[in-house]
Scaffold this active site. Structure first.
Site, PDB file in Angstrom:
ATOM      1  N   HIS A  72       9.499   6.006   2.886  1.00  0.00           N
ATOM      2  CA  HIS A  72      10.428   4.978   3.372  1.00  0.00           C
ATOM      3  C   HIS A  72      10.883   4.095   2.220  1.00  0.00           C
ATOM      4  O   HIS A  72      10.073   3.629   1.436  1.00  0.00           O
ATOM      5  CB  HIS A  72       9.750   4.110   4.438  1.00  0.00           C
ATOM      6  CG  HIS A  72       9.878   4.682   5.810  1.00  0.00           C
ATOM      7  ND1 HIS A  72      10.189   3.939   6.909  1.00  0.00           N
ATOM      8  CD2 HIS A  72       9.754   5.946   6.243  1.00  0.00           C
ATOM      9  CE1 HIS A  72      10.254   4.724   7.972  1.00  0.00           C
ATOM     10  NE2 HIS A  72       9.981   5.952   7.591  1.00  0.00           N
ATOM     11  N   TYR A 200      10.234  -5.329  11.823  1.00  0.00           N
ATOM     12  CA  TYR A 200       9.316  -6.420  12.155  1.00  0.00           C
ATOM     13  C   TYR A 200      10.194  -7.504  12.781  1.00  0.00           C
ATOM     14  O   TYR A 200      11.054  -8.057  12.097  1.00  0.00           O
ATOM     15  CB  TYR A 200       8.650  -6.990  10.900  1.00  0.00           C
ATOM     16  CG  TYR A 200       7.636  -6.081  10.243  1.00  0.00           C
ATOM     17  CD1 TYR A 200       8.016  -5.078   9.355  1.00  0.00           C
ATOM     18  CD2 TYR A 200       6.273  -6.249  10.483  1.00  0.00           C
ATOM     19  CE1 TYR A 200       7.074  -4.262   8.737  1.00  0.00           C
ATOM     20  CE2 TYR A 200       5.320  -5.434   9.868  1.00  0.00           C
ATOM     21  CZ  TYR A 200       5.726  -4.451   8.999  1.00  0.00           C
ATOM     22  OH  TYR A 200       4.796  -3.653   8.383  1.00  0.00           O
ATOM     23  N   PRO A 292      -2.632  -7.138  10.792  1.00  0.00           N
ATOM     24  CA  PRO A 292      -1.878  -5.922  10.443  1.00  0.00           C
ATOM     25  C   PRO A 292      -0.440  -6.161  10.010  1.00  0.00           C
ATOM     26  O   PRO A 292       0.246  -5.233   9.586  1.00  0.00           O
ATOM     27  CB  PRO A 292      -1.907  -5.110  11.751  1.00  0.00           C
ATOM     28  CG  PRO A 292      -2.138  -6.114  12.822  1.00  0.00           C
ATOM     29  CD  PRO A 292      -2.938  -7.216  12.226  1.00  0.00           C
ATOM     30  N   LYS A 296      -1.739  -4.035   5.240  1.00  0.00           N
ATOM     31  CA  LYS A 296      -2.555  -4.035   4.017  1.00  0.00           C
ATOM     32  C   LYS A 296      -3.986  -3.534   4.209  1.00  0.00           C
ATOM     33  O   LYS A 296      -4.685  -3.293   3.221  1.00  0.00           O
ATOM     34  CB  LYS A 296      -2.614  -5.470   3.433  1.00  0.00           C
ATOM     35  CG  LYS A 296      -1.300  -5.941   2.871  1.00  0.00           C
ATOM     36  CD  LYS A 296      -0.992  -5.249   1.559  1.00  0.00           C
ATOM     37  CE  LYS A 296       0.424  -5.457   1.104  1.00  0.00           C
ATOM     38  NZ  LYS A 296       1.191  -4.239   0.945  1.00  0.00           N
ATOM     39  N   TYR A 384       4.953  -6.041  -0.419  1.00  0.00           N
ATOM     40  CA  TYR A 384       4.838  -5.010   0.621  1.00  0.00           C
ATOM     41  C   TYR A 384       4.524  -3.640   0.014  1.00  0.00           C
ATOM     42  O   TYR A 384       3.670  -2.911   0.528  1.00  0.00           O
ATOM     43  CB  TYR A 384       6.128  -4.944   1.455  1.00  0.00           C
ATOM     44  CG  TYR A 384       5.931  -4.183   2.754  1.00  0.00           C
ATOM     45  CD1 TYR A 384       5.694  -4.869   3.948  1.00  0.00           C
ATOM     46  CD2 TYR A 384       5.954  -2.796   2.787  1.00  0.00           C
ATOM     47  CE1 TYR A 384       5.485  -4.187   5.137  1.00  0.00           C
ATOM     48  CE2 TYR A 384       5.743  -2.100   3.967  1.00  0.00           C
ATOM     49  CZ  TYR A 384       5.518  -2.796   5.135  1.00  0.00           C
ATOM     50  OH  TYR A 384       5.309  -2.114   6.304  1.00  0.00           O
TER      51      TYR A 384
HETATM   52  C1  PHB Z   1       1.767   1.180  12.368  1.00  0.00           C
HETATM   53  O1  PHB Z   1       2.642   2.041  12.254  1.00  0.00           O
HETATM   54  O2  PHB Z   1       0.787   1.344  13.113  1.00  0.00           O
HETATM   55  C2  PHB Z   1       1.917  -0.092  11.614  1.00  0.00           C
HETATM   56  C3  PHB Z   1       2.936  -0.213  10.685  1.00  0.00           C
HETATM   57  C4  PHB Z   1       3.078  -1.396   9.976  1.00  0.00           C
HETATM   58  C5  PHB Z   1       2.204  -2.440  10.203  1.00  0.00           C
HETATM   59  C6  PHB Z   1       1.169  -2.322  11.123  1.00  0.00           C
HETATM   60  C7  PHB Z   1       1.026  -1.139  11.831  1.00  0.00           C
HETATM   61  O3  PHB Z   1       2.375  -3.608   9.524  1.00  0.00           O
END
Ligand code: PHB
Ligand code: APR
Length: 389
Positions: A72, A200, A292, A296, A384
């Site tokens: 990505h 997000y 989450p 990280k 990130y």
């Molecule tokens: C996930 O795909 O489970 C996932 C992706 C990004 C995050 C947390 C979980 O920040």
């Protein structure tokens, strides 16, 4: 039994450490409380930093990830209908890889089997003795039988609820903690992802995340109060809430379907310092937890393993202890930066139950600033994709 490094815990930290040490000719025994089936049924996050990808190559477990993982170039942050693109490729020259932690774990188990390393499952009552001496001992039970391992070093890779951290006397450790007043309700569904990139979302209805595992497997999360239970949320209620948090054009066109997994995870920031007591070293979730929101958790476990693996190989092969002596400090320097980033992402994107109207304005202003400032986007992108090891 005798070994050089006793590893407690067969999650990603313990498995990767075992893989790298055995490759370097170091003898290990890994003890895991659960069955392999149980370990491989846990659904966890799925974003791998560039440095993690490189470590998986070094460990010779990258083949399936390279075939099935999805590189990505960026992510989106949204604020109601405002979409802010954080283009990692343009801003940092790097990418992340979408590949589930469960798959990473499965690949590590397969590689360990191929190498013939020692992994003992369903162990009970693990006790670490003499960790502050030159000859630590780890004992454990399987069924009615008790076993003991004499070793040079113990790697505590047994997650937040393990025995390793608790083996360190309280006077020898300090903890730092923030518990957030909400959790994430996550579902997995066999549907086409809502967008090419992760989204997000901050919204007046709270936080949501649109993620994925592959072109026909999506992972979504919504923010829920800590008092909610999985049974309280039908699939229909989940989709309705999710759509109310995502930008409206995404919500209108996204595919929905029945969930194949549904779970709630609380959000917490936690660090226990230092990461070493005598010849016992803490690694990954045994020492620290991040919410989450910055993806990280697994990546920090991998950087801990990187520092400890090099230190242990150096100590066992050359007798030089510089690497293990600096392990705690080196790993913690990176851990605290990831703590800060995860906390910042969490506060920037979530609605807190007792907040005043000022707080929502701050989130919106931060997201507007990101949409207009390349400098701000670059800072987020750098964190990130992962700070250097
Ligand atoms: C996930 O795909 O489970 C996932 C992706 C990004 C995050 C947390 C979980 O920040
Ligand atoms: N004895 C043996 N094994 C134990 C014990 C014990 N007393 N206690 C816990 N374990 C095992 C657990 O069953 C688990 O499989 O230790 C393992 C720890 O694995 P994780 O919790 O996955 O922790 P870690 O390997 O550090 O992985 C880092 O990254 O995305 C995050 O939290 C996520 O799991 C992830 C983590």
């Amino acid at each position: 039994m005798k070994t050089q490094v006793a590893i407690i815990g067969g999650g990603p930290s313990g498995l990767l450490l075992s893989q790298l040490l055995n490759q370097a000719g170091v003898d290990t025994v890994l003890l895991e409380r659960a069955s392999r089936k149980h370990v491989l049924s846990r659904i966890r996050a799925g974003v791998l930093e560039a440095g993690t990808v490189q470590m998986l190559h070094e460990a010779n477990v990258a083949q399936r990830m390279e075939q099935e993982g999805i590189p990505h170039d960026g992510v989106y942050l949204s604020d109601d209908d405002l979409m802010v693109h954080i283009n990692f490729k343009e801003l940092t020259g790097k990418q992340v890889m979408i590949y589930g932690q469960t798959e990473v774990t499965a690949d590590l188990y397969a590689a360990q089997d191929a190498m013939g390393t020692t992994i003992v499952h369903t162990v009970e009552d693990v006790v670490i003795e003499g960790a502050d001496s030159a000859s630590p001992k780890v004992s454990y039970s399987v069924g009615d039988q008790r076993f003991a391992i004499d070793c040079d070093y113990v790697a505590g890779c047994d997650g937040f609820h393990g025995v390793s951290r608790k083996t360190i006397p309280e006077k020898n450790r300090q903890t730092f903690e923030r518990v957030y007043p909400f959790g994430w309700l996550g579902i997995l569904s066999r549907t086409k992802p809502a967008h090419d990139e992760l989204i997000y979302a901050n919204s007046s209805n709270g936080f949501a995340l649109a993620s994925m595992r592959n072109q026909n497997l999506s992972r979504y999360y919504i923010q829920v109060p800590l008092t909610d239970r999985v049974e309280d949320w039908s699939d229909e209620a989940f989709w309705t809430k999710l759509k109310s948090c995502l930008p409206s054009d995404i919500a209108k066109t996204m595919e929905t379907g029945s969930s194949i997994e549904k779970s709630i995870a609380p959000l917490r920031s936690f660090v226990s310092e230092p990461l070493r007591w005598g010849n016992l070293f803490l690694v990954g979730d045994a020492a620290h937890i991040v919410p989450p929101t910055g993806a990280k958790g697994l990546n920090l476990a991998v950087s801990d393993v990187f520092y400890l693996y090099h230190g242990l190989v150096q100590a066992l092969k050359t007798g030089t202890t510089e690497g293990i002596d600096c392990y705690s400090e080196r790993a913690l320097t990176r851990i605290w930066k990831a703590m800060r980033f995860s906390w910042q992402m969490t506060t920037m994107l979530h609605k807190f139950a007792d907040e005043d109207n000022f707080a929502a304005q701050m989130r919106t202003a931060t997201l507007k600033h990101l949409s207009q400032s390349e400098t701000a986007r670059r800072d987020l992108a750098e964190n990130y994709i992962g700070l250097p090891f």
